[in-house]
Each structure stands twice: as C-alpha cells, then as structure tokens.
Design an enzyme around this catalytic site. Sequence first.
Site, PDB file in Angstrom:
ATOM      1  N   GLU A  97       3.490 -29.607  18.315  1.00 26.78           N
ATOM      2  CA  GLU A  97       2.667 -29.259  17.148  1.00 26.78           C
ATOM      3  C   GLU A  97       1.441 -28.444  17.524  1.00 26.78           C
ATOM      4  O   GLU A  97       1.147 -27.431  16.901  1.00 26.78           O
ATOM      5  CB  GLU A  97       2.226 -30.537  16.415  1.00 26.78           C
ATOM      6  CG  GLU A  97       1.261 -30.268  15.260  1.00 26.78           C
ATOM      7  CD  GLU A  97       0.984 -31.493  14.391  1.00 26.78           C
ATOM      8  OE1 GLU A  97       1.730 -32.484  14.488  1.00 26.78           O
ATOM      9  OE2 GLU A  97       0.014 -31.443  13.612  1.00 26.78           O
ATOM     10  N   ASP A 142       2.302 -34.933  15.711  1.00 21.72           N
ATOM     11  CA  ASP A 142       1.513 -36.113  15.377  1.00 21.72           C
ATOM     12  C   ASP A 142       2.385 -37.095  14.595  1.00 21.72           C
ATOM     13  O   ASP A 142       3.376 -36.696  13.966  1.00 21.72           O
ATOM     14  CB  ASP A 142       0.326 -35.727  14.473  1.00 21.72           C
ATOM     15  CG  ASP A 142      -0.778 -34.996  15.231  1.00 21.72           C
ATOM     16  OD1 ASP A 142      -0.780 -35.036  16.469  1.00 21.72           O
ATOM     17  OD2 ASP A 142      -1.636 -34.394  14.558  1.00 21.72           O
ATOM     18  N   TYR A 167       0.819  -1.220   0.000  1.00 25.43           N
ATOM     19  CA  TYR A 167       0.000   0.000   0.000  1.00 25.43           C
ATOM     20  C   TYR A 167       0.850   1.267   0.000  1.00 25.43           C
ATOM     21  O   TYR A 167       0.485   2.274  -0.590  1.00 25.43           O
ATOM     22  CB  TYR A 167      -0.969   0.002   1.185  1.00 25.43           C
ATOM     23  CG  TYR A 167      -2.161  -0.895   0.958  1.00 25.43           C
ATOM     24  CD1 TYR A 167      -3.066  -0.613  -0.065  1.00 25.43           C
ATOM     25  CD2 TYR A 167      -2.395  -2.004   1.746  1.00 25.43           C
ATOM     26  CE1 TYR A 167      -4.169  -1.436  -0.289  1.00 25.43           C
ATOM     27  CE2 TYR A 167      -3.493  -2.832   1.538  1.00 25.43           C
ATOM     28  CZ  TYR A 167      -4.372  -2.539   0.514  1.00 25.43           C
ATOM     29  OH  TYR A 167      -5.453  -3.340   0.290  1.00 25.43           O
TER      30      TYR A 167
END
Lengths: 363, 363
Positions: free
Chosen positions: B191, B243, B95
């Site tokens: 995680e 995991d 911007y």
Amino acid sequence: MDPQDDVVEKIRGEAESIYRRIQRKQKPQMKLPIRALSNVRYRPKAGYFQLRGRNKVRTMSVGTVKTFAQTLKMLAMSKELIRTGRHSTKREAYYQAYNWAEAAFTSQDESDTVMDDVEAMIAVHRERLRFRADEHGGEVAGELIVLDRDRRTRQPIEIDCARFGSGAYSVPTVVEDLQFRTKAKFILAVETKGMFERLVEEDFFDKFHCILISMGGVPSRACRRFIRRLADARKLPVYVFTDGDPYGYLNIYRTLKVGSGNAAHLNEFFCVPKARFLGVTPDDIVEYQLPTHPLKEVDKKRALDAMRNDPFIQHHKPWQQAIERMLDMGVRVEQQALAKHGLEFVANTYLPRKLKQVDAFLP
Amino acid sequence: MDPQDDVVEKIRGEAESIYRRIQRKQKPQMKLPIRALSNVRYRPKAGYFQLRGRNKVRTMSVGTVKTFAQTLKMLAMSKELIRTGRHSTKREAYYQAYNWAEAAFTSQDESDTVMDDVEAMIAVHRERLRFRADEHGGEVAGELIVLDRDRRTRQPIEIDCARFGSGAYSVPTVVEDLQFRTKAKFILAVETKGMFERLVEEDFFDKFHCILISMGGVPSRACRRFIRRLADARKLPVYVFTDGDPYGYLNIYRTLKVGSGNAAHLNEFFCVPKARFLGVTPDDIVEYQLPTHPLKEVDKKRALDAMRNDPFIQHHKPWQQAIERMLDMGVRVEQQALAKHGLEFVANTYLPRKLKQVDAFLP
C-alpha cells in the site's frame, strides 16, 4: 570519514551537555529555535526564508519531563538508525516508541512534533537523522546518471535516466548519499506528470540536453532536496514550468525556490534559490491565445494574500506585476492548454522560444 | 502486425457503419453499453465485475448532434494519435478539441464523458486508444527486467529493476507495449511507499526472489494494468499487503482484484483476479499484539455497506468473517505498526511466516 559522523557528534554533544548539567545538580535544558512565521525573514542574498534566531529554552520540570524523555529517546533512535544503516519513516518511529513505557506517544502528531524539535535542535534536516516521510520523491528522465550503491554489496550502481523508455527514475525519499554525473545544460522541473510524459514523448531532453523532473504538484521535501543537490553538485540552472495560476506561482514555484514559512529552520537545505520561472505566465495567455478558466475565489484570495504578506513577492517587482496582471485578466491557464496548437507545440515551439530568453524569466 | 492495427480496424468499422446508414438515408446510430452498477454482475469464474450486456443506442437528432460529432471527432483523434505514435492526456485532448468549432467542449467533464463513451463503444480501454490520465503508475523494485523501446532509435531498452539502489522504476501511465523478463517467484504489491522502502532497505526482494510494487494508496489504472500484464505474462502469483482497515480491504485490495462497479466495461483489462490478500488481517492484530486505532464512523459505514451490497464480499465467506471480526474488535491497524517489534520484523519474521502459508491468505 563517514558522512554521518558529524550528526553522531552533534547528538553526542547534546546528550553530554544535558548529562553535565545533571552532574552539576542543575536542571537539564534544551535550546530550540522558535518555529513560526514571526521568527522568519526573507534573505534575498541567501535566497530563502531564514530564522531570525529567537530560541526557546526547555528546562526539565514536572510538566515537561515526558517530552524531555521523548526527545532524548528520539535522539537515541536516530543514533541507532545511523549505526545500523537504516531509515525509519515517521510512522515507524511512532510505532517503535510503543516500547518506551511511560514515554510512549499517544498519537503520531505528538511523535512528529518531537521529531521536528530534534531536527531544529540538532540543526540538521531529519533525513540526515535517518527519518523519512511516506511521500513520493518525483520522477526523473534525461541526460543524467545517478550514482547510488547496491544495498547488499555496497558496490556503486549507475542509473542512466536517459534509458527508461516511456518510464522514469523514481526518486527515493532520502537522497543524501546520491551522486550525479551529467552533461545536461539545465534542469526543467514541471508541475504535472502529464506534461512530463509529453516532453519525454517528444524527445525533449535529447534535443535540448536537459534533465526533466516531474514534481507531481507541490514538490515534496525529497523532490526539492533532489533538485537542490543535483543543481548544486553539477552547477546547473533550474527552470520551473507550472500552470499559470496562484497555486503554480506560490504553492509550487515559491516553495521550491525559497521554502515555506513554517519550516524556516529547514529552508537552507530544501530550497532552490537559483530556480527561475519559465511559465506559464499571464503574458503567455495573450501571446499564444491560450484557453483559460476564470479565477476561483480561492485563487484570488491566495494571490491577494501573497501581495500583502509574502516577503518573497514583496521583494520582487516582476512577480507583483505578473500577479496583478493575472488578477486584472481574472483568469488562470493550465500548462496543457498549449495543446490547443497541437501536442508537439510545447516541445517544438513554446519551450524553444522561451529558452532563447532566459533573462526574461520571472525571478 | 502492428499491435494497434485492431484498434484502427475497430475505429474504421464504426465510422463505416455510420457512413453506410447515411448513404442509405437512415439516421446515423451508435451503440454503447450502459455504464452503471445496475448493469453489472460479479462473475466468480472470470474473477471480476462484468457488464450484463444492456446497451443504449444513440441515434443522431437535433438534441444529440453535438455529442455525436464530438464522438466521431474523438475517434478521429485517436486514429491520428496511433498514426503519429503519440499519446494524449485527457486534458490535452480537451484542449486539442478547442479547434473543433461548434463541436468544442465547454468543460473537461464533457470531454471525459465522450472519451468514456468511445472507450465503451470500441470495447478497448482508452490507453489503447492512446489517451492517458495524469496519474502516477506506481513504483517497482526487484527481480525484474522491463523491456521498453528507445523513443528515437526504436532500439530495445532493458530496465533492470534490481539495480536502482534506494530508488525505483516509475511505471509510465501507458504500459501496453512493455515486455517483461523475470525469474521472480511472486509479486508483492504494498500500500505505502514507506513500507516499499522498508522492504527495499531490508533486501527483501533479493532474499525472497520477488518483485515489489508500491501502489501509493488505491492503485491507479496504470498500476493495476502493469501488475495484471506482468502477472499474466510471467504467470506470477500476486500478493497484496495493505493496512488492516476497510480502506485497505475494499478500496485498495478489492479494486485491484475485481475492479470497480462504475468502470465495469474496463475491469476485464484492469483487474487482477489472481491477487490474494496477505495482510494485515484482524487475526494478525491478536497474533502479533499490534498497536491499533479505533475504527472511525466512515470505516464502519464502509464495512457495513460492503457486507450488504458488495457482490465480491458476499461471494467470499472468509472476507465476511474477517470484516465481522474487525467490526467486533472495533479497531483498525496500519501495516507499519509491525515496527513495534523492530524495523526489520516485517521482513525477517512477519512476511516469511505468512509466505509459508499462502493457502491461508484471504481470497
């Protein structure tokens, strides 16, 4: 009194009423509110979506015996969590239920549904049942001391949110036991972490004596509950600063203020009825000659849906006008578009001007 | 010396070499490394993906004049940010460039690409050029004092990450100027926020003298850089707990440890070569009789791709064996599955057992 005593009482009450029916050789029953948009109305005075009060009764039968057992086991799990001072994520609850033999869940969806049932039945939010989601709770910086407890010693801890330098306080997923001390004049909840860090960098909370909260998009339950508890406890106004698009107006602001339709049994705890919308508004685009992007089809659809079906928008004329203006202009605007006028513009010009006319904020 | 002086020197050096060529009536040129997997190799000794050193030279011409101008303006913006002590998000940079007249960008993609070019050309990461992303930086709790500065007074601030109660320290998006004090023995990067809060609730960091970091899925640049700087500064081992699935092994752990292919010019700063994988491993599924879910097609595809094409996996036999075992078993496992044995099992049994055999961790 332990702040959890009333929850334990409610769990015990449910269990006893089931036990009594069994003793009287009646079929055990549970009563649950119907959780659907059709059972919701917008109460302007209370300030949030409320249930119309229709209930369903679940009577134990061959078809419902498993769900019935799961609901009772879930209540027992909650009672045990309260006793041991622990919380369980929804996922941990699902895995703990692996040991329920025939009552074990076949998927986490099943376990989540039973948890929602328990929450609605006991009529407290699941955080008080000591179940939490795996989600962020937002970030805080500003003139606020959060009072928590050391987990081991139970001694009080004071967390000074003005002393994080470039970092911030990360809100936990369960905020029920936090207390607050502050001399701040208002809470400013912002959509993006980028804008949050901008305002921290510009010393905004020092200059304007406020508490900055980064919602990181649609505010999580933890973030909404944190804002609600803080605003209530310290009687602070809440101003909301999002992008100027249907997502910012409806998914973020509307959800924070009045809650959402499919969780109407919870809005009482999670909405922030006193929130007001600071910007970015369609009028700002013109006034500050902001760079814009064309509305996407999904934006238009969301806006038109809200005009037609959202009881909150239908109740508030100024919101209808703002959304109509946005649709006429055909554009959306991002909060960081203010950087066109320099990085410091938002903190030194835009927000100070806005804060002089709080009455002009959208409701 | 101001820690930013070398960046300013590099910017000035680039500008001067372009200026000199113009004075000699030569066409201005910039030299950029090629950012693609084909220009990458895995260096086991250095511990991360490295560029092979092939460059492209961009010579100013009618076709490149706009990009050329944008690159120079972006360098100037960085220099100005360093001068004023500010940072700019990538979006704010886009911007701000609205005022560059004919050199303005037509989209943020364009502006991001030029920023990547500048980063590769100057050979420092963009955080040191004072550009930041709009992303979370992870959360921290444990035996760590973070040293930052008060933005207004420039006085040092000490942030004690052991005193957040149920909350945490939220890492800022730029961590270059942070310093650390700690007596912790290791960093445990996890995680999910759910597991992070579990370990906080179980007093894990107190009992095991460590620093807990919640990555919230694939760690952001800020989070990876924070872990890297902290581990280097205090010579701490880094253990990773995700995991047990291809996403955890490859997208989270592998990215944290050696970086990613398409950002090879940055891996030097953002990877954590000393990281080691604690779990959850396919062996754990058997040893702890953990509940599992079948591998999805996308899981299998990701695992097979890695076996065939990932130089990191190809270099490490133990990883090939683990992934083969996972594919043979046909299942994945979540870290919260350990809750089957009780909420406290992970903190009281699983992690303590693992930490006794650090040498057995996957590389």
